[in-house]
Write an enzyme that holds these catalytic residues in place. Sequence first.
Site: not given
Ligand code: SAM
Ligand code: SF4
Length: 335
Positions: A49, A53, A56, A93, A124, A184, A256
Amino acid sequence: MTHTLATVEALFARPFFDLLYEAHTVHRRHFDPADIQVSTLLSIKTGGCPEDCGYCPQSRRYDTGVADQALLSVDEVVAAARRAKAGGAGRFCMGAAWRGPKDRDLDRVTEMIAAIRDLGLETCATLGLLRPGQAERLAAAGLDYYNHNLDTSPAFYGDIIGTREYEDRLATLARVRDAGLKVCCGGIVGMGESRPDRAGLIAQLAALDPPPESVPINLLVRVPGTPLAEAPSLEPFEFVRTIAVARICLPQSRVRLAAGRDGMSEELQALCFFAGANSLFAGETLLTTPNPAITADAALFAKLGLRAFMNGAEEAESGDRAASCAAGNGPRDCA
Ligand code: SAM
Ligand code: SF4
Ligand code: DTB
């Protein structure tokens, strides 16, 4: 009721048992406390990606060992949805490691949605930021919920994410709502944020009008290689407080107990359910990280007298919807 940052902070500051008592009272007013909504997650496109973030494991900027996987085929995803249904999930989901989907990606995702719906599961998707017209395409395919998290307070957000703004997220949430999808939307705690940041997140969620039907509260999964790998752990009672405050401020939403359950004791999870959590992710993997085994969740449900909530799609199949609505624990569109 309007919740300002100050009133939400005041809830956090209450003595623990006063807070829990109020949250549980609110919970019982709106839900059967034995009902837990169960979702299963599948990563339909993994890793690589472009976003940054800080939590992530799927960002290509961090070396986390997550293997990239292109968008799965419709058949692969439907096979996983069948397994999820057999394992007791009511909602499936799909998550994709995109900044947002391309219109071409949605051709396949909409096919997935239609096929999973035909299995009698709620659907979802969490695909990132949506451009105008994309939420409408998802709605037309029969998508029930779109997940898009605010993640944290506006004040702390810039410490965690640089490649998209808070306002971008709010714009996507507005598109989702305007397309008639259920929302959600939640966040992550345990990222080193302060209590006012946790309160700020909940105040933002409660200010969405209407509030999200589903509110995932994730406890950060600290993944080696991400900037937050060494974030200080959140005190467990503070996590329970966060659930309780979310329950009070979002009385009609499913709150949740989302990511982070793998490291939690049964007792801590039970306190979270008492505080008002009534939904979880089931299955041994979240998107890329571990989650408790289905057998462990089944054992916990048995010990606590909990049961998987029958969702709208299943009720339509079995004809139990009217009874569920009459009992006051049906979907929000019962009225
Ligand atoms: N890429 C898309 C986005 O960011 O909207 C969808 C997938 S993203 C992985 C979905 C959510 O997973 C993120 O917004 C975050 O809240 C959660 N998430 C990701 N990594 C995480 C982690 N290490 N611990 C807890 N929640 C996490
Ligand atoms: Fe990409 Fe992870 Fe951020 Fe979703 S949460 S936009 S998968 S870096
Ligand atoms: C949400 O709030 N939590 C889920 C789901 N929505 C997409 C994701 C949790 C991801 C945890 C880290 C991982 O497994 O990669």
